[in-house]
Enzyme design. Sequence first.
Site, PDB file in Angstrom:
ATOM      1  N   ASP A 265      65.296 -19.467  61.578  1.00 21.75           N
ATOM      2  CA  ASP A 265      66.719 -19.776  61.610  1.00 21.75           C
ATOM      3  C   ASP A 265      67.393 -19.390  60.295  1.00 21.75           C
ATOM      4  O   ASP A 265      66.737 -19.022  59.307  1.00 21.75           O
ATOM      5  CB  ASP A 265      66.931 -21.271  61.861  1.00 21.75           C
ATOM      6  CG  ASP A 265      66.456 -21.705  63.233  1.00 21.75           C
ATOM      7  OD1 ASP A 265      66.481 -20.876  64.160  1.00 21.75           O
ATOM      8  OD2 ASP A 265      66.052 -22.886  63.368  1.00 21.75           O
TER       9      ASP A 265
ATOM     10  N   TYR B 110      53.759 -23.674  59.227  1.00 22.57           N
ATOM     11  CA  TYR B 110      54.973 -23.842  58.437  1.00 22.57           C
ATOM     12  C   TYR B 110      54.737 -24.915  57.366  1.00 22.57           C
ATOM     13  O   TYR B 110      53.979 -25.871  57.579  1.00 22.57           O
ATOM     14  CB  TYR B 110      56.136 -24.310  59.316  1.00 22.57           C
ATOM     15  CG  TYR B 110      56.835 -23.220  60.092  1.00 22.57           C
ATOM     16  CD1 TYR B 110      57.932 -22.553  59.550  1.00 22.57           C
ATOM     17  CD2 TYR B 110      56.428 -22.876  61.373  1.00 22.57           C
ATOM     18  CE1 TYR B 110      58.598 -21.564  60.265  1.00 22.57           C
ATOM     19  CE2 TYR B 110      57.082 -21.885  62.098  1.00 22.57           C
ATOM     20  CZ  TYR B 110      58.167 -21.240  61.538  1.00 22.57           C
ATOM     21  OH  TYR B 110      58.823 -20.255  62.244  1.00 22.57           O
TER      22      TYR B 110
END
Length: 303
Positions: free
Chosen positions: A61, A130
């Site tokens: 994003d 992540y």
Amino acid sequence: MGVMRLRIDLAYDGGGFFGWAKQPTIRTVQGEIERVLHTITRVPVDDPAEPLRLTVAGRTDTGVHASHQVCHLDIGEETLSRCVGHMSVPPTVALKHRLQRMLPADITIHDVTVAPSGFDARFSALERTYVYRVADRASEVDPRLRGFVLHLDADLDVAAMNEAAAMTIGLHDFGSFATPNPGGTTIREVKTAYWRRIPTRPLVVDGMGERYRTPAAESDLLCFTIVADAFARNMVRSLVGGCIQVGMGKRSTDWFREKMAVPLRESSTGPIAPQGLTLEHVAYPADDELAERAERIRAKRTL
């Protein structure tokens, strides 16, 4: 000459991009790389026979970083061969050199290789890792890290945050913490998830012992590491936001447990700020299992 598939390993500082996915009027990672690819290969942008379209392991994003992202590119062998020019190197090496020379400084190409048969950067992936980095009140804040660390003027209960994080492990519907893609689901399998403070280590250790206690750049940061087979949109940042609410005492672990049990999206489970999040690793199976993995992952998930 036919078409071949290339694997491209790369990294980027997401602070200057509106995410990965190409968009017509704003700066994105995919848009920058494809623009440079067309320049290098001298293929017109609107050429339907050679679209030079990247497929990525995981779309990031706006503001999210990647230290190791993976994408693939289908390209004509003749087109690739034009990248060599006067260099005495294989075409993939020539393409890597030219990309690195022409791309902006916030994108780095780790490698360009010929992809093995059956490889799909997105669907062949086994898991993605992540890390979300937080500087809380207990951290020594290093101003150099402000671009990829979230600063919080708060004391966090790490034990409570880890209790919440443990609830995410396994196959769950993360509908409270994620948004499905059109036609997709928010069902994902998390393999591990935990919070850990990075220890402070001495800068110099030799025969005289510890000489300086200057911390490394990441010392004292609080890091959330999560590994899953895939992630739905906003999933990691929303889970981080939920954990931090628990860590600050604004929400209880029972609240987090209820959000996991009842996948209902609402304002309290929205995503936290993007700058603390980095895609660190994408793992793939052995070459002879790539095609089977991709076919299996394309199927719509159920619990």
